[in-house]
Design a protein around this motif. Sequence first.
Motif, short mmCIF file in Angstrom:
data_model
loop_
_atom_site.label_atom_id
_atom_site.label_comp_id
_atom_site.label_asym_id
_atom_site.label_seq_id
_atom_site.Cartn_x
_atom_site.Cartn_y
_atom_site.Cartn_z
N SER A 1 -11.14 1.38 -5.73
CA SER A 1 -10.49 1.80 -4.48
C SER A 1 -8.97 1.68 -4.52
O SER A 1 -8.29 2.24 -3.66
CB SER A 1 -11.02 0.96 -3.32
OG SER A 1 -10.78 -0.42 -3.55
N ASP A 2 -8.43 0.96 -5.51
CA ASP A 2 -6.98 0.78 -5.60
C ASP A 2 -6.29 1.85 -6.43
O ASP A 2 -5.06 1.88 -6.49
CB ASP A 2 -6.65 -0.60 -6.19
CG ASP A 2 -6.71 -1.69 -5.14
OD1 ASP A 2 -7.08 -1.39 -3.99
OD2 ASP A 2 -6.39 -2.86 -5.47
N TYR A 3 -7.04 2.73 -7.07
CA TYR A 3 -6.42 3.83 -7.79
C TYR A 3 -6.04 4.92 -6.79
O TYR A 3 -6.82 5.28 -5.90
CB TYR A 3 -7.35 4.38 -8.87
CG TYR A 3 -7.37 3.53 -10.11
CD1 TYR A 3 -6.31 3.59 -11.02
CD2 TYR A 3 -8.42 2.66 -10.38
CE1 TYR A 3 -6.32 2.79 -12.17
CE2 TYR A 3 -8.44 1.87 -11.53
CZ TYR A 3 -7.38 1.94 -12.41
OH TYR A 3 -7.37 1.16 -13.54
N VAL B 1 0.46 -3.67 -9.65
CA VAL B 1 -0.51 -4.64 -10.16
C VAL B 1 0.07 -5.24 -11.43
O VAL B 1 0.65 -4.53 -12.26
CB VAL B 1 -1.86 -3.98 -10.47
CG1 VAL B 1 -2.82 -4.98 -11.10
CG2 VAL B 1 -2.46 -3.38 -9.20
N ILE C 1 -7.93 -4.23 -10.95
CA ILE C 1 -7.78 -2.96 -10.23
C ILE C 1 -9.16 -2.42 -9.87
O ILE C 1 -9.80 -1.73 -10.68
CB ILE C 1 -7.01 -1.92 -11.08
CG1 ILE C 1 -5.75 -2.52 -11.70
CG2 ILE C 1 -6.65 -0.71 -10.22
CD1 ILE C 1 -5.03 -1.60 -12.65
N THR D 1 -1.66 3.21 -9.05
CA THR D 1 -2.30 2.36 -8.05
C THR D 1 -1.54 2.42 -6.74
O THR D 1 -0.35 2.77 -6.70
CB THR D 1 -2.35 0.91 -8.54
OG1 THR D 1 -1.03 0.52 -8.98
CG2 THR D 1 -3.31 0.76 -9.71
N VAL D 2 -2.22 2.05 -5.66
CA VAL D 2 -1.60 2.13 -4.33
C VAL D 2 -0.53 1.06 -4.13
O VAL D 2 0.28 1.14 -3.21
CB VAL D 2 -2.67 2.01 -3.22
CG1 VAL D 2 -3.63 3.19 -3.28
CG2 VAL D 2 -3.43 0.69 -3.31
N ARG D 3 -0.52 0.06 -4.98
CA ARG D 3 0.49 -1.00 -4.97
C ARG D 3 0.67 -1.48 -6.40
O ARG D 3 -0.21 -1.26 -7.25
CB ARG D 3 0.04 -2.16 -4.07
CG ARG D 3 -1.30 -2.73 -4.49
CD ARG D 3 -1.74 -3.93 -3.70
NE ARG D 3 -3.07 -4.37 -4.13
CZ ARG D 3 -3.32 -5.08 -5.21
NH1 ARG D 3 -2.31 -5.45 -5.99
NH2 ARG D 3 -4.56 -5.43 -5.53
N GLY E 1 0.85 -1.19 0.00
CA GLY E 1 0.00 0.00 0.00
C GLY E 1 0.88 1.23 0.00
O GLY E 1 2.11 1.14 -0.11
#
Length: 276
Positions: free
Chosen positions: A247-249, A223, A244, A219-221, A157
């Motif tokens: 919420s992951d953007y 992918v 993705i 992205t937060v991590r 994250g």
Amino acid sequence: MDLHHITAQLSPQSPDEVPTWESGFAWLAGGTWLFSEPQPGLHTLLDMGSFNWPALNVAEETGLEIAATCTIAQLHAFGGSPNIPASWHASRLIQTCCEALQSSFKIWNEATVGGNLCLGLPAGALISLAAALEGTCTVWPRQGPPRSVPALKLVTGVQQTVLHPGELLRSIHLPASALRKQPAFRRFSQTQEGRSSVLLIGTRCPVTADILLTITAATVRPVQLRFATPPSARDLTASLDTAIPASDYFNDPHGTPDHRRHLVHYFAPQIIEELA
């Protein structure tokens, strides 16, 4: 920035000289982030520079070993070296990813590869490099044998990693099989020298022809998607939406989630087409 809460800076010759770990300890590599803002929770810095780890180890058949203490400048210089094996087509990503970092040459001479990974910022372009080239991170725990962590899984994250307190990232290994792949790169930032809003890397295996697409910065991590054959536009869109969730953007002043999603869906087909 002066860190007024720091009361000691130690230079152990090896991690074994730090038998116990306290909450106010921090490993010091380049320190470019550590000294960039107040660190009120810290009182002791442990300088990793005294470990004297070799920055890079090159073996044409097995790959590239990058010490966590290797500086950005050292890695960038290697990326332009004539000594890189000719079969390592994806090695051109090394300089490209170094140059994607928002920093001056002065920072490059101090900031480390390991620091970029361990900080875990979405725009960490060396996270992108390590994940896209299927890197493996060697982690030294406080107790017990070293453990291996896929670079793709190191960052979980925004500024979050799988590292436990006191653990060290020792090195990152990029396998020769990944370095031999055909690469494609796309990046967007709001200004010419700005922080990455989106950074995508694709690679295609010369043996199996499968395509690996790695999405970072947006992205937060990291992918990653793998395709046995080039996907159709519809299949690619569906795969991206599945991999993705909204919420992951990442959302920050360099891009909204909607903007980042748009750019991912804009660049991904270009990468697939280039590699196909």
